[in-house]
Design a protein around this motif. Sequence first.
Motif, short mmCIF file in Angstrom:
data_model
loop_
_atom_site.label_atom_id
_atom_site.label_comp_id
_atom_site.label_asym_id
_atom_site.label_seq_id
_atom_site.Cartn_x
_atom_site.Cartn_y
_atom_site.Cartn_z
N GLY A 268 28.28 33.93 -24.82
CA GLY A 268 29.22 34.90 -24.93
C GLY A 268 30.55 34.35 -25.37
N ASN A 269 31.64 34.99 -24.97
CA ASN A 269 32.95 34.65 -26.03
C ASN A 269 33.69 33.29 -25.12
OD1 ASN A 269 35.67 34.31 -26.86
ND2 ASN A 269 35.05 36.49 -28.08
N LEU A 270 33.86 32.35 -25.96
CA LEU A 270 34.47 30.99 -25.47
C LEU A 270 35.82 31.50 -24.79
CD1 LEU A 270 33.72 28.59 -28.18
CD2 LEU A 270 32.56 29.04 -26.08
N SER A 271 36.34 32.60 -24.64
CA SER A 271 37.47 32.77 -23.96
C SER A 271 37.22 32.79 -22.27
CB SER A 271 38.31 34.28 -24.40
OG SER A 271 37.38 35.30 -23.98
N SER A 272 35.96 33.03 -21.84
CA SER A 272 35.48 33.00 -20.52
C SER A 272 35.19 31.51 -20.14
CB SER A 272 34.12 33.95 -20.43
OG SER A 272 33.35 33.25 -19.42
#
Lengths: 762, 227
Positions: free
Chosen positions: A150-154
């Motif tokens: 998924g997105n590395l912001s998570s």
Amino acid sequence: MQREQTVMKSKSAISEPAPEIIREQKLFKEMGLTEAEYEQIIGLLGRLPNWTEVGIYSVMWSEHCSYKNSKPLLKRFPTEGPRVLQGPGEGAGVIDIGDGQAVVFKIESHNHPSAIEPFQGAATGVGGIIRDVFSMGARPVALLNSLRFGNLSSPRVRYLFDQVVAGIAHYGNCIGIPTVGGEVMFDDCYEGNPLVNAMCVGILNHEDLQKGIASGTGNPVIYVGASTGRDGIHGATFASEELNEGSEEKRPAVQVGDPFMEKLLLEACLEMVKKGILLGIQDMGAAGLTCSSAEMAAKGGQGLDLNLDLVPQREEGMTPYEIMLSESQERMLLVVEQGREQEIKEICDKWGLQSAVVGRVTEGNRYRIFHGGKIVADIPVNTLVDDAPVYVREGRVPDYYQAYQNIRAEEAFLDVSPQEALDKVISSINTGSKRYVYRQYDHMVRTSTAVCPGSDAAVIVVRGTEKALAMSTDGNGRYVYLDPVQGGRIAVAEAARNVVCAGAVPLGITDCLNFGNPEKPEVYWQLSQSIDGMAEACRILETPVVGGNVSLYNETKGEPIYPTPVVGMVGLVEKREHITTSAFKRAGDAILLLGETFAELGGSELQHALTGEVRGRAPVCDLEKEKALYKVVLAAIQKGWVSSAHDASEGGLAVALAESCIDGQKGAEVTIQTSLAPIVHLFSESQSRVILSVPDEYVEEVHQLAEKNGVACSRIGRVTQEAHLSIAVNGTRVIGSDVAELTKRWEEAIPCAMNPSSTLTN
Amino acid sequence: MRFAVPVFPGSNCDLDCVHAIEDVLQEPVEPVWHQEEDVSRFDAIILPGGFSYGDYLRTGALARFSPVMKGVKQAAESGKLVIGICNGFQILLEMGLLPGAMLTNDHLQFRCEMQTLIVENVETPFTCKYAPGEAIRIPIAHMSGNYFCDPSTLAELKQNGQIVFRYAGDNPNGSIEKIAGICNRKRNVLGMMPHPERAIADWMGSEDGKKLFQSMFAYWKENCGAA
């Protein structure tokens, strides 16, 4: 062992339900069997199955082992070719590379284990695929992987990414097989269900080729390697269902790996192969002892008696059910000629491995399991393998598909400046350098790596010959989501293009089909259509499918991932001097673009980096054009005309040029004439395009070669010593970037995203 | 010149070292199983990289007890050349044939990369073919290459010219004073984290490792070769 002929309820089982209870309470459902499947088992046995038998059927009939949902579709793949020595059906595919040698390779998923226990999940994925390759008798020489997150912001995604990479590194580095290539992509759809596909490549001499077969009545079945524990029970079933809130509780279904043990097992098995002792060998991987022994017996047209009391166990009081279904790692099952048991034992002793004769090959087709002196399972073995149900499901075109066909994706970007776009795209985590990942992998051990990770394909040389092998993994789920046929074609075509750019003739592929729940008609449609696209590409590009793996039920909270077929391609470089990389090398070289550019921004990295969306039409892949392109690129490389070759893929021409500059720390002056808007031309992801850098004296010859083969070829600029990338379109300069600045953005994309203190935006 | 490459369960650079000797020197070289105690027939020993005995407990901690290491110790004491590369270096530290200890990389990740080194001392049997201060490119690949020693040991290493290689540029692992390789006082035992056997051909990306093996051969020829 012969005394007890009736099938007993396992006495050691404190909590094992009786056959009648299993039926009444429908306990088979917990093991992933449907009512119809359970009834089928009763029919096959002519009686109610006991707990152990239900367990055995449930894993053998899981999607992971039986391909019950995908089998009819997989038949569409071309699996034969003049060089193919072994197609699908064994541990790994085998393709001839001349001089009595062959390359052995396979890719496999470990998605679900990695979603809940990323380090061990990824590590054991690597361990499993290595065993598949050396169980063929081959020396594993390279590893690759294909990862989706998924997105590395998570924070959760950062944890998964960090631990998956560390797990792969741990296993591959320790066992001493270089991890030479792969790919990583990030997209929200993989948030709760990351994809971890591992590929292993091996080399063998033809005479060493092994099979997973049990032959010769009375021959011993020998267990070698780690003891059997309670880890990984029902892993194959777990891999064949959707992840949900309760998945955390299935952590015990994830195995724990020991690469040191596998190193010993590897060396011991290869020593047995060299000495010609083995009749059959198969890895105890998915569904452990059950799958390996049942498949070997079924393949040999023989029965098998297994005495579980003789199986090395690491825990006390294990039930037959647990022993049969354990997926403890680093175990191998062998069949040898009667009388050669001692030779096996001597090799195992040398490597400090335990071995035990745990059974015999028998006449007939009975698969009988003994425990505590009693028969605890008695099954016609062919029913486990041949009678697994096959489901042909209904597909349905998803609503989004038609809607997207009418969207012109490029219209949204006409006002974006190419400079701004390049700065954004080059520093997106998808386009950015993956050095953060591959510097954690030992990619040089075995001293054969000629092209390290970071180029289009990795290349390893074959010691003692002039040959080298190029390899690549590819699969863009966005394209497949938008258009499964085109996306399927592109997955194969891009992988082939990558090995061609390295100077290799594509030999064949292994594929890992990562999809959602096939019981959903839209998902089944995606699966079926993309297989069509891939099969067509394999046929035209003459790259047969020699093995692979299907991973369905990749969903989280009911939402499927993008349909993500991953292609692992291997190509043969005939001479070392043909090895080519994507880096610009000589100032003054002409830059040539082979292929044509169209307005194709649907599913592009530009679209994703700027809007976060994936919509519109996928690029179209014309396979005949693709084939002609390969011919030109290969011929030009083999004639020694080419300094560098790089395919223009994600991020388009602009990113491909920037990458070649960064890799070579050179600059480029590029001038393009086009009827498209500059932003569209530079970031379009049109297929079948390759950028070559060519010394002046060969430019004309490459032009002629391209023309002869009907491939568009245009001179678009030259390589410069000054490390500056300058791009003019229709006479106006639209991009001017110092390569140092581009390098910084590109290098820092992932490290910055992994350091939340500097990127915390939400 | 006869080379031995001890093979422990879990060694994985053993064949690379054998190939390096074959390719660079064309001298006889043999893998030696860890159970073998007698290595007196060899002129030099290369302890290869890998994960000996799985590197359980601590890197190199178990290998030091293996039979072959008795022979290696004798060889070292008798003045024969012993080089430990990566895991081999870690074993030499655990045995006390070299001073100091190895810690986990300060960034806590495995690191595999081409690395520039500075040759700090060319007056050793392993570096005599290099130029003083020469910058060479040799790959590293390790999880525990963060060399550490106490201040007095460090002072001794400096005073005796025992620091043979230092990392140039960024410190890849947190090693004290960027130490990449050290030798003993007699200079016949060298430990280094970078892998010279991975830098012996143009297609590998560097040939700078060749001179290390050539140095060993030149030294041996001059000092013992007549025998």
